[in-house]
Design a protein around this motif. Sequence first.
Motif, short mmCIF file in Angstrom:
data_model
loop_
_atom_site.label_atom_id
_atom_site.label_comp_id
_atom_site.label_asym_id
_atom_site.label_seq_id
_atom_site.Cartn_x
_atom_site.Cartn_y
_atom_site.Cartn_z
N UNK A 597 42.26 26.95 63.92
CA UNK A 597 42.84 25.51 63.67
C UNK A 597 43.07 24.59 63.18
N UNK A 598 44.61 25.45 62.67
CA UNK A 598 45.26 23.95 61.86
C UNK A 598 45.73 22.87 62.34
N UNK A 599 45.85 23.01 63.73
CA UNK A 599 45.45 22.10 64.05
C UNK A 599 45.01 20.69 64.01
N UNK A 600 43.82 20.91 63.91
CA UNK A 600 42.16 20.33 63.85
C UNK A 600 42.21 20.02 62.51
N UNK A 601 42.64 18.64 61.35
CA UNK A 601 42.87 18.65 59.81
C UNK A 601 41.26 18.08 59.78
N UNK A 602 40.34 17.84 60.95
CA UNK A 602 39.03 17.27 60.84
C UNK A 602 38.11 18.44 60.41
N UNK A 603 38.73 19.29 60.38
CA UNK A 603 37.49 21.70 60.18
C UNK A 603 37.87 21.32 58.43
N UNK A 604 39.13 21.13 57.75
CA UNK A 604 39.11 21.61 56.81
C UNK A 604 38.33 20.60 55.56
N UNK A 605 38.30 21.52 54.38
CA UNK A 605 37.90 21.12 52.92
C UNK A 605 38.30 20.87 52.44
N UNK A 606 38.75 19.59 52.29
CA UNK A 606 40.12 19.48 51.79
C UNK A 606 40.62 19.10 49.71
N UNK A 619 39.87 16.18 42.59
CA UNK A 619 39.29 15.39 43.75
C UNK A 619 39.87 16.23 45.20
N UNK A 620 37.94 16.02 45.95
CA UNK A 620 38.00 16.11 47.11
C UNK A 620 37.76 14.84 47.93
N UNK A 621 38.51 14.61 48.76
CA UNK A 621 38.44 14.23 49.78
C UNK A 621 38.28 14.35 51.14
N UNK A 622 37.86 12.76 52.66
CA UNK A 622 36.97 13.31 53.65
C UNK A 622 38.63 13.37 54.55
N UNK A 623 38.31 13.92 55.60
CA UNK A 623 39.44 14.51 56.84
C UNK A 623 40.46 13.37 57.00
N UNK A 624 39.44 12.37 56.56
CA UNK A 624 40.33 10.87 57.61
C UNK A 624 41.71 10.48 56.31
N UNK A 625 40.81 10.49 55.60
CA UNK A 625 42.25 10.39 54.47
C UNK A 625 43.49 12.18 55.00
N UNK A 626 42.55 13.28 54.36
CA UNK A 626 44.13 13.97 55.36
C UNK A 626 44.69 13.57 56.36
N UNK A 627 44.38 13.27 57.30
CA UNK A 627 45.23 12.55 58.62
C UNK A 627 45.63 11.72 57.46
N UNK A 628 45.67 10.69 57.20
CA UNK A 628 47.25 9.81 57.06
C UNK A 628 47.80 10.17 55.65
N UNK A 629 47.21 11.28 55.28
CA UNK A 629 48.00 12.34 54.16
C UNK A 629 49.63 12.94 54.39
N UNK A 630 49.04 13.58 55.86
CA UNK A 630 49.76 13.71 56.75
C UNK A 630 50.96 13.30 56.42
N UNK A 631 50.59 12.10 56.89
CA UNK A 631 51.98 11.22 57.87
C UNK A 631 52.81 10.73 56.30
N UNK A 632 52.51 10.92 55.45
CA UNK A 632 52.88 10.43 54.16
C UNK A 632 54.22 11.33 53.61
N UNK A 633 55.49 10.60 53.80
CA UNK A 633 56.98 11.34 53.17
C UNK A 633 57.71 10.69 52.05
N UNK A 634 56.87 9.60 52.09
CA UNK A 634 57.92 8.71 50.96
C UNK A 634 58.98 7.76 51.78
N UNK A 635 59.48 7.38 52.77
CA UNK A 635 60.28 6.97 54.02
C UNK A 635 59.61 6.05 54.64
N UNK A 636 58.51 5.89 54.13
CA UNK A 636 57.60 4.84 55.22
C UNK A 636 57.04 4.51 55.23
N UNK A 637 56.90 2.71 55.37
CA UNK A 637 56.16 1.87 54.32
C UNK A 637 54.46 1.82 54.59
#
Length: 697
Positions: A597-606, A619-637
């Motif tokens: 289920x690639x479309x469900x980051x909450x299922x991953x251990x990241x 470092x290990x981190x939670x799925x909520x962190x992964x949701x945010x990381x997916x949106x970071x591209x250096x061009x958005x504040x």
Amino acid sequence: MVCTTALAEMNSSPYILGISASHNGSACLLRGNQVVVAIQEERLTRIKRMRVLAGRSSLSVPYCLQYAGIKASDLSLIVISVQGRVTDPLQNINQNPDLAGAINKVPVLFIPHHYAHAVSAFALSGFRNSAILVVDGIGSPADDFLPAEAKLTPADVPDAWETISLYQAEGAGILPLEKHVVPHGKTLFRRPDGMFGFRSFGAMFQAASIQIFGQDMEAGKVMGLAPYGRPIDPPSDFFSIKDGCVEFFDTVPQRFSHKKRWPEEASSYQDLACSIQAALEQGLKYFAAHLREMTGSRNLCYAGGVALNSVANEIIAQSGGFSDMFIIPAAEDSGASLGAAFHGLWQLDGRKHHARLTRDEFGAPYPDSQVQEAINDTPAVVAHRSSDFIAETVEALCTGDVVAWFQGGSELGPRALGQRSILFDPRRKDGKEILNRRVKHREAFRPFAPACLREHVAEWFETAEAEPDSPFMLRVISFRREKQGQIPAVVHVDGTGRLQTLSSENHPLFYRLVREFYNRTGVPILLNTSFNVAGEPIVETPEDALFCLLATGIDVCVLGDQIVRKTSAYSSILDLYPCITAKKLLLEQEINKGLIHLEHPELFQASAIVSTPWGDYTHSFTSSFLWVLRQINGNQSGWDLLAILARSSGKDSKPMVDESSLIRILLALKRMRIIGFRVAPGLSDAADRSAQAVVTK
């Protein structure tokens, strides 16, 4: 500074590495009788109470070796104190990549946990002989005791683990006198509902910490809350001591059959904290007097996590019957690496040197060039080098600024003592509220400590001593009643303060600062608290310090002689542009019924592999962190991210992300070095520095 004679001795002496393999792990490098450097793992990983395992890579060991400019193969001895079982496969040092060059070349010793605590205190006490008391939650199992300790262990306790240890020291020899143990798994244990049960003094505070705050390692909060309550539960409801044996009871835990957390049940929790504090004090008074009677010594060394209870420490100091008492500032598990290293020294040269520790500054200092580099690379700050930074800092304090103070090497213990401190004017009636709300983000009841010029202590505190000595902030003393109104920001609800005494010999720079404040105001005291926010380690590097400045209500940060402030246009970390700096992202997902289920980051251990000055770290981190990381591209504040995440929150099980939670996540990712920040989108490092120069003009 190390004197010339000591330096010559170091240069002709072997290197010894001490490791505290514990939930509050650390490493210490000794050469001769001098500590070259020592550091807590949490200061480097930026994760509170980070565990070190002897068989796994850490950051604290490379930190020590790099600072000394040596390799693992240059060591003469490695000594490890394990809080746990030495036979645990995770403690197999042959599997540690940091020490690969030492395997089969450098001798390795393991010593029990309480014994390491005992050595750490005695080695730095300056005493030629002493009684030693070690009290914590739990240490080593009886299987790992020294032979002399094993002989003292009751045979009728299955799988026994140490909780209280009594020793006598003479020269470089430490003789165990008494061991108090509990069966494995019984130190702190769940009950069917409500408050945990306990079978040690350390676990007693852990149980209260869990019940009141939902956290198991916040004994300091329990101590701070205690003066607000009444001791309605007598010590006999917690434990009894009969024929020298301690027996703990579940009388009090049985009264708390719910899971309500602070600030709910505030009144009953205040009384619980007060009752537990009183019970601890009575228990420690017994063991101090018992140890005094057993040894006849006029000196007491004290270590273990419980030794950080500065209220109880003062009770022991006043009623224990000892003429002199030394508590190591790193009394909790980080100090065990010091004990491990000094034990190794004694094995090699067979003698104990007699110099008393007067300054907790074991971390590596950062050169001006590294401070300047950190300033250049930090967005939204403006700095200048001051020809009189002491006077400028005092001026800032007198005008109401919250000042962060970053000088020299960091403290090993958990108290900020003038190297990694946040300072404030103690005369402010609203001082506690300002710091707890704007900076520390912690409960309003928690007090702040007074750092006082030693020669003025007797004028401000109720003490029979002309110049009481408390260089490590491990004593709580009552203020004189007539003085309390002048320094309300550092007076606790019961009229006391956790005192740090300053002398020109032991704290030269910090002493100068407080002295200048005294010359300006007539008050020889500054409010001193640790340079961090609640739940985070104290800052270690200049980079850590500057991002704590950006993330909090701190007004100014003084690093060496540089005065740093935020730019006038800066208002929030969300003004900046986050960019991913991790080297590699690792995602693991269990395959469910043959589906991925690639479309469900909450299922991953990241987890993420990041670069640090001391090597790569994962470092290990939670799925909520992964949701945010997916949106970071250096061009958005950060504000752009908030708009994107707010629109998508709540859909398809996506977590809700509001302003405060996004700030919390971004700061956590920055702390772990997974992301960085820039002042403008899509810039290279060089272009970013150029833009920064424009922004800060």
